[in-house]
Design a protein around this motif. Structure first.
Motif, mmCIF file in Angstrom:
data_model
loop_
_atom_site.group_PDB
_atom_site.id
_atom_site.type_symbol
_atom_site.label_atom_id
_atom_site.label_comp_id
_atom_site.label_asym_id
_atom_site.label_seq_id
_atom_site.Cartn_x
_atom_site.Cartn_y
_atom_site.Cartn_z
ATOM 1 N N GLN A 190 57.002 -3.673 -36.692
ATOM 2 C CA GLN A 190 56.942 -2.379 -35.847
ATOM 3 C C GLN A 190 55.611 -1.927 -35.804
ATOM 4 O OE1 GLN A 190 59.936 0.278 -37.775
ATOM 5 N NE2 GLN A 190 61.671 -1.029 -37.141
ATOM 6 N N ASN A 208 45.955 1.883 -39.928
ATOM 7 C CA ASN A 208 46.553 2.784 -40.882
ATOM 8 C C ASN A 208 47.690 3.562 -40.013
ATOM 9 O OD1 ASN A 208 45.314 1.980 -43.260
ATOM 10 N ND2 ASN A 208 43.555 3.336 -42.881
ATOM 11 N N ASN A 249 51.683 3.787 -40.665
ATOM 12 C CA ASN A 249 52.157 5.051 -41.050
ATOM 13 C C ASN A 249 53.308 5.250 -40.173
ATOM 14 O OD1 ASN A 249 50.604 5.579 -43.278
ATOM 15 N ND2 ASN A 249 49.274 6.826 -42.151
ATOM 16 N N TYR A 250 53.000 5.146 -38.915
ATOM 17 C CA TYR A 250 54.093 5.160 -37.791
ATOM 18 C C TYR A 250 55.375 4.432 -37.955
ATOM 19 C CZ TYR A 250 56.404 5.077 -33.127
ATOM 20 O OH TYR A 250 57.515 4.814 -32.157
ATOM 21 N N ALA A 251 55.275 3.074 -38.390
ATOM 22 C CA ALA A 251 56.311 2.050 -38.672
ATOM 23 C C ALA A 251 56.678 2.174 -40.109
ATOM 24 C CB ALA A 251 55.732 0.861 -38.451
ATOM 25 N N HIS A 252 56.113 3.223 -40.810
ATOM 26 C CA HIS A 252 56.753 3.294 -42.237
ATOM 27 C C HIS A 252 56.787 2.076 -43.135
ATOM 28 C CE1 HIS A 252 58.441 7.207 -41.065
ATOM 29 N NE2 HIS A 252 59.074 6.580 -40.313
ATOM 30 N N GLY A 253 55.502 1.250 -42.707
ATOM 31 C CA GLY A 253 55.106 0.408 -43.693
ATOM 32 C C GLY A 253 55.788 -1.287 -43.055
ATOM 33 N N ASN A 254 56.571 -1.270 -41.874
ATOM 34 C CA ASN A 254 57.140 -2.476 -41.328
ATOM 35 C C ASN A 254 56.078 -2.891 -40.325
ATOM 36 O OD1 ASN A 254 58.183 -3.844 -39.081
ATOM 37 N ND2 ASN A 254 60.214 -3.257 -40.199
ATOM 38 N N TYR A 292 53.860 -1.375 -32.175
ATOM 39 C CA TYR A 292 53.264 -0.070 -31.818
ATOM 40 C C TYR A 292 51.888 -0.216 -31.128
ATOM 41 C CZ TYR A 292 51.043 4.472 -32.530
ATOM 42 O OH TYR A 292 50.387 5.781 -32.600
#
Length: 170
Positions: free
Chosen positions: A49, A37, A41-46, A53
């Protein structure tokens, strides 16, 4: 999926002996979910990415033996590779990788050690394939699994996975 990234000429693939499982943190489903999660969240759903991360976090020495971080990264890697190669090719790649891992033949990818074989890892990776396949339009899922006319017995997704993992072609 998890492929050999380099071979020293004449030496064959390099593998390392995994540290004993007692060096690794215990599996914890809630920590795995939290890591997934946080990355999403960090990758805005990508998915790509989010995987990157977590992979970058795993490459830090302080996280080398974090089993839950490894499981979360493997789940996201399976989802990303499903996007790139389709569900059937990724399922086969996971099964092959896990068989190699069970035999101690899994290729080393990053600077840290290879985590020990785990049924939880295998099931999370297969769940990643399933979760991503459910997000795909039906025609896309079917297209990945079409027979490849140039390589009988393979699918379009399987051939794409091989091409993606040959450094000068991918």
């Amino acid at each position: 999926m998890f492929y050999l990234t380099s071979v020293t000429p004449g030496a064959g693939p390099s593998t390392t002996t995994d540290p004993s499982p007692q060096n690794w943190s215990p599996e914890n489903d809630q920590l795995v979910k939290n890591d997934i999660n946080k990355a999403m969240n960090y990758a805005h759903g990508n998915i790509e990415q989010a995987f990157t991360y977590l992979r970058d976090k795993r490459d830090q020495p302080s996280n080398y033996y974090d089993t839950n971080l490894a499981l979360a990264a493997d789940y996201l890697r399976a989802r990303w590779d499903t996007q790139r190669h389709g569900p059937e090719a990724e399922t086969q790649a996971i099964n092959t990788y896990m068989a190699a891992k069970r035999l101690g033949l899994a290729p080393k990818e990053g600077p840290g050690p290879i985590s020990p074989y785990s049924d939880k890892e295998r099931s999370l990776m297969l769940k990643g394939v399933q979760d991503e396949a459910q997000q795909m339009p039906l025609l896309e899922r079917l297209a990945w699994d079409l027979p490849n006319p140039f390589f009988p017995g393979t699918t379009v997704g399987q051939v794409k996975a091989v091409i993606d993992n040959i450094p000068h072609l991918g």
